[in-house]
Scaffold this motif. Structure first.
Motif, short mmCIF file in Angstrom:
data_model
loop_
_atom_site.label_atom_id
_atom_site.label_comp_id
_atom_site.label_asym_id
_atom_site.label_seq_id
_atom_site.Cartn_x
_atom_site.Cartn_y
_atom_site.Cartn_z
N PRO A 108 0.81 -1.22 0.00
CA PRO A 108 0.00 0.00 0.00
C PRO A 108 0.84 1.27 0.00
O PRO A 108 0.41 2.30 -0.50
CB PRO A 108 -0.83 -0.11 1.27
N VAL A 109 2.06 1.21 0.55
CA VAL A 109 2.99 2.33 0.51
C VAL A 109 4.35 1.80 0.10
O VAL A 109 4.65 0.62 0.26
CB VAL A 109 3.12 3.06 1.88
N THR A 110 5.19 2.68 -0.45
CA THR A 110 6.57 2.31 -0.75
C THR A 110 7.48 3.10 0.18
O THR A 110 7.14 4.21 0.61
CB THR A 110 6.94 2.58 -2.22
N ILE A 111 8.62 2.52 0.49
CA ILE A 111 9.58 3.11 1.40
C ILE A 111 10.90 3.25 0.65
O ILE A 111 11.42 2.25 0.15
CB ILE A 111 9.76 2.23 2.65
N THR A 112 11.43 4.47 0.58
CA THR A 112 12.71 4.66 -0.09
C THR A 112 13.83 4.09 0.79
O THR A 112 13.64 3.90 2.00
CB THR A 112 13.00 6.15 -0.36
N PRO A 113 15.00 3.81 0.21
CA PRO A 113 16.11 3.32 1.02
C PRO A 113 16.48 4.26 2.18
O PRO A 113 16.80 3.80 3.27
CB PRO A 113 17.26 3.18 0.02
N ALA A 114 16.43 5.58 1.95
CA ALA A 114 16.74 6.54 3.02
C ALA A 114 15.74 6.44 4.16
O ALA A 114 16.11 6.46 5.34
CB ALA A 114 16.76 7.96 2.46
N ALA A 115 14.45 6.30 3.84
CA ALA A 115 13.42 6.16 4.87
C ALA A 115 13.58 4.82 5.58
O ALA A 115 13.42 4.73 6.80
CB ALA A 115 12.03 6.28 4.26
N GLU A 116 13.90 3.78 4.84
CA GLU A 116 14.11 2.46 5.43
C GLU A 116 15.21 2.51 6.49
O GLU A 116 15.05 2.00 7.60
CB GLU A 116 14.47 1.45 4.35
N ARG A 117 16.33 3.15 6.16
CA ARG A 117 17.45 3.26 7.11
C ARG A 117 17.03 4.04 8.35
O ARG A 117 17.33 3.64 9.48
CB ARG A 117 18.66 3.93 6.45
N GLN A 118 16.32 5.15 8.16
CA GLN A 118 15.92 5.99 9.30
C GLN A 118 14.89 5.28 10.18
O GLN A 118 14.98 5.34 11.40
CB GLN A 118 15.37 7.33 8.81
N ILE A 119 13.94 4.61 9.58
CA ILE A 119 12.93 3.87 10.37
C ILE A 119 13.61 2.76 11.16
O ILE A 119 13.34 2.58 12.36
CB ILE A 119 11.82 3.30 9.45
N ALA A 120 14.53 2.03 10.53
CA ALA A 120 15.25 0.96 11.24
C ALA A 120 16.06 1.53 12.40
O ALA A 120 16.09 0.94 13.49
CB ALA A 120 16.16 0.21 10.26
N ARG A 121 16.70 2.69 12.19
CA ARG A 121 17.46 3.34 13.26
C ARG A 121 16.55 3.71 14.43
O ARG A 121 16.88 3.47 15.59
CB ARG A 121 18.12 4.61 12.73
N LEU A 122 15.39 4.29 14.11
CA LEU A 122 14.44 4.68 15.16
C LEU A 122 13.91 3.46 15.90
O LEU A 122 13.76 3.50 17.13
CB LEU A 122 13.28 5.48 14.55
#
Length: 123
Positions: free
Chosen positions: A9-23
């Motif tokens: 339903p949504v796509t996640i860019t590599p930059a967002a993926e890294r930040q979400i994983a960090r959080l």
């Protein structure tokens, strides 16, 4: 959920993926819950919070080490959205590229969607 089988339903860019994983790691959270609430000059605002557990009605999107939980009331409005994380000289943060938005305020903090038409009565 308002979805197409086999399509996220949504796509996640590599930059967002890294930040979400960090959080998620830093907060020992299950994922990043995104949603919508009434507010702002255009009518709606995105919400984000680190979630310790998923709600049963959340739509879960996993990519690599990142996990996004979409609140039930936001699912139909977020379908097709790209979640990005941008770092700039003056500010850094998540950016939502949502094809369903029909209007946004000048500051970019609030959005508006096309009103949903009531279904035609059946005979």
């Amino acid at each position: 959920m308002f979805s197409i089988p086999g399509k996220s339903p949504v796509t996640i860019t590599p930059a967002a993926e890294r930040q979400i994983a960090r959080l998620m790691t830093g907060k020992s959270a299950h994922g990043l819950r995104i949603g919508l609430k009434k507010g702002g000059c255009a009518g709606m605002e995105y919400t984000m919070e680190m979630a310790e557990t998923p709600n049963p009605a959340d739509e879960v999107v996993e990519q690599g080490e990142a996990r996004v939980l979409i609140a039930p009331t936001a699912q139909m409005f977020l379908f097709g959205t790209e979640i990005d994380y941008e770092t700039g000289l003056l500010e850094s943060g998540f950016k939502f590229r949502n094809p369903n938005v029909t209007e946004a305020c000048g500051c970019g903090e609030s959005i508006r969607f096309e009103p949903i038409a009531a279904p035609a009565p059946t005979r």
